[in-house]
Design an enzyme around this catalytic site. Sequence first.
Site, PDB file in Angstrom:
ATOM      1  N   ARG A 148     -33.623  16.997   5.459  1.00  7.20           N
ATOM      2  CA  ARG A 148     -33.415  18.387   5.869  1.00  7.20           C
ATOM      3  C   ARG A 148     -33.307  18.549   7.381  1.00  7.20           C
ATOM      4  O   ARG A 148     -33.014  19.637   7.876  1.00  7.20           O
ATOM      5  CB  ARG A 148     -34.559  19.271   5.354  1.00  7.20           C
ATOM      6  CG  ARG A 148     -34.645  19.336   3.850  1.00  7.20           C
ATOM      7  CD  ARG A 148     -35.768  20.246   3.425  1.00  7.20           C
ATOM      8  NE  ARG A 148     -35.490  21.632   3.732  1.00  7.20           N
ATOM      9  CZ  ARG A 148     -34.859  22.476   2.931  1.00  7.20           C
ATOM     10  NH1 ARG A 148     -34.459  22.063   1.757  1.00  7.20           N
ATOM     11  NH2 ARG A 148     -34.640  23.710   3.279  1.00  7.20           N
ATOM     12  N   GLY A 198     -35.904  28.222   9.342  1.00 11.09           N
ATOM     13  CA  GLY A 198     -35.041  29.399   9.407  1.00 11.09           C
ATOM     14  C   GLY A 198     -34.704  29.758  10.837  1.00 11.09           C
ATOM     15  O   GLY A 198     -34.885  28.941  11.744  1.00 11.09           O
TER      16      GLY A 198
END
Length: 606
Positions: free
Chosen positions: A27, A98
Site C-alpha cells: 500500500r 487518506g
Amino acid sequence: MCGIVGYVGKRNSVDVLIKGLKNLEYRGYDSAGIAVCENDKIEIVKKEGKIKNLESSVSSLGSSHIGIGHTRWATHGPANTVNSHPHRVGCVTLVHNGIIENYVKLRKELKDLGYSFKSDTDTEVACALIDSIYKECKDKLLTMKKANEKIIGSFAFAILFDDDFDNIYVMRKDSPLIIAISDDGNFIASDVPAILEFTNKYILLEKDEYGVISGDKVIVYDNDFNILDKEILTYEESLDSAMKNGYEHFMIKEINDEPRTLTATYEQFFKSDINELLCNMPDFSKYKSIDIIGCGSAYHAGLVGKSFLERYADIPVNTYLASEYRYEKNFSDSSTLTILISQSGETADTLAALRKAKDRGIDTLGIINTVGSSIAREASKVFYIKVGCEVSVATTKAYSAQVLILELMALCIGVRKGIISLEAANDIISDIKELPSLIEEEINNKPSYDKIASLIYKNEDIFFLGRGIDYSLCMEGSLKLKEISYIHSESYAAGELKHGTISLIDKGTPVIGLVTDPDLAMKTISNIKETKARGSFVVLVTLESIFDEYKNDDFYDEVITIKDVDSFASPLLAITIFQLISYEVAKLRGEAIDKPRNLAKSVTVE
Ligand code: F6R
C-alpha cells in the site's frame, strides 16, 4: 495508499505491527513507523524506506501490549523520517490513511492557538486538531466526532491517547479500515492481509463510525454514539493466496495464479454452457448505452470491454478515466448502465465517479476484487472477479479477470439480442474453458520471454503498436512494462504513429506489434513495416494462422505466436504474454518488481 495497523492484547505489539506492516507494504513503502506504549510511555520509531529498515531499528524496544503502525505513500511532503507516521502532538499519537484537503486552513487556525509543526504533513495537523479538541472537551468519542466534522477529505485514523493505554481509538471517512478479532487480542488494519497471520475474523468500519478497541472488547459507535451490532465477517481466502508461495515475486506468482483465478471468475456464472451463463447473469440488454469507468489498468480493461460490448452486444459504450469523468459533462440517463472497474474497490476517483453517477439516479455496477470494499458496497450491483488477494502493485490477474467479466456480459447481451446464436455462444464458451490450460502453456514458454527480454531490456524507449482491441491491449502491455521496468514506453494505434510519433523511431528502437484480428492484420502489419523501414527492432505477437500467412514477409525480428482461438480468448492470451515479457525485462534490470518506485497498490487519494 498508506497502510495502517494496530494491535492491543497479550502478544508483543512490536512483533505484530512489524508483521502486519510487511503484509501491507504494497500500500506504500516510502517510509514506515510504529508507536507503542512501553512502561506507560509512548515510544515512536520511524524510518525512511522499506519496512526492513524499520525492522532493524525496533530491537531496542521492549515488550508492549498496545501499538499502532504505518507504511507511507507520500502525499504531503517528501518521503523522509520527519514526515513519516506515527505523528505525535500533545497527548495524541496517530496514524492516518487518506488526505486532509483543508489542512492549510486548519494549520493556520492551530498555529493561532499556539501549535507548531515539525513536518510538512496534513497528518500532523490532524493530530494537533484532535489534541486541541480533546484538551477542551475531555471526551474521546466527542473529540473524534468533532474532528470528523472539521476535517474535509478522506481519512482513516488510529489514535492513542496518553491517558488511556488500554484502548486504540479509530474513526474513518472514505479510507478503508477493518477491526479484526482474536482470542488473544484485537487488531485494526487498512486491509485484511495485515492480520491474516493472526485471525480471519473481522468487522468493517463504515464511514462516520468510531471504534474503541481493547484487548478483549471492540465497541463500534455510529455518529450519534449509538452502539452498533456489527457483523463479524470471515475472510475465506487462505493466507497462502496473499503470500508468495515460493515464487521470487508476487507478480510472477499472480501471473501463475491466472489459470486458476480465471476459472474461478467464469465458474461463478457457468460450468457447462451458455444457458447456465444466461441464468446466472442479470439481463443487461434493456440498457441503451453503457459508461465504463476506471483508472490505469482497470480503465484499460474497460477499453477492451467496450470493443466487445459494441461489437457483440450492439450497445454504444463510453469509456472514462475516473479522474476525468468526475469533471466532465455527462449525458447518460436512466437508460445507461454505469460500470465501475476497480481491483481494490477503494480508488478515490472511481469511488467519486460512482457517487456522481448514483447522485444522478443512474444504475451502477461494480466489477471489483476486494470483498466489502467501498465501491462494492455502494454500487447498486456488484460482480466480484474472485481472483483472491493481489499484492503486486502492477496488476495482472485482476486485469485479466476484469476483461473476462466484460466479455461474458457482451456474450450474454449478444445472445439475448439474437446477435450471437446459442451454437456460436457455446463455441465461445468452449474456448473460454480452454483458456486456463492455454495460459499455463504460455507461462511455460519462459525461454521465449527470457530471449525477448534480453534483446530489449537495455533500451530506454519502447513502442507498442496495435489496432482495435489490440491497441487497447497494447496500452495495458505498455503500462505494465513502464511501471515495473522504468523504461519509457508508449502504446500507439498502429495507423496513428506516422502522424508524428514515428519521428522517434530510430535504429534498434524496439516495436512490439500485436496482431490478433485477421481482418485487421494486413493494415497493422503495413504500419509495423513502416517502423521496420526506419530501423526498428520488431517483436511480433500474433495468432499462429496470421503468422503462417505473413511469416515470409521480412518485417519482424522475433515472434511469439498465440494459439488460434476465438476472439473472446485471444485478448487474455495476448495480455499474459505482455505481462510475462514485462516481468522478465524488469528482472533483468534488477528493479523492485512488486513495489515499483512512486507507486502504491491502492490509490485512495484523488
Ligand atoms: C497498474 C495498476 C493500476 C490500477 C489503478 C486502479 O498495474 O495496477 O493502474 O489498475 O490504480 O486501481 P484499482 O483497480 O484498485 O481501482
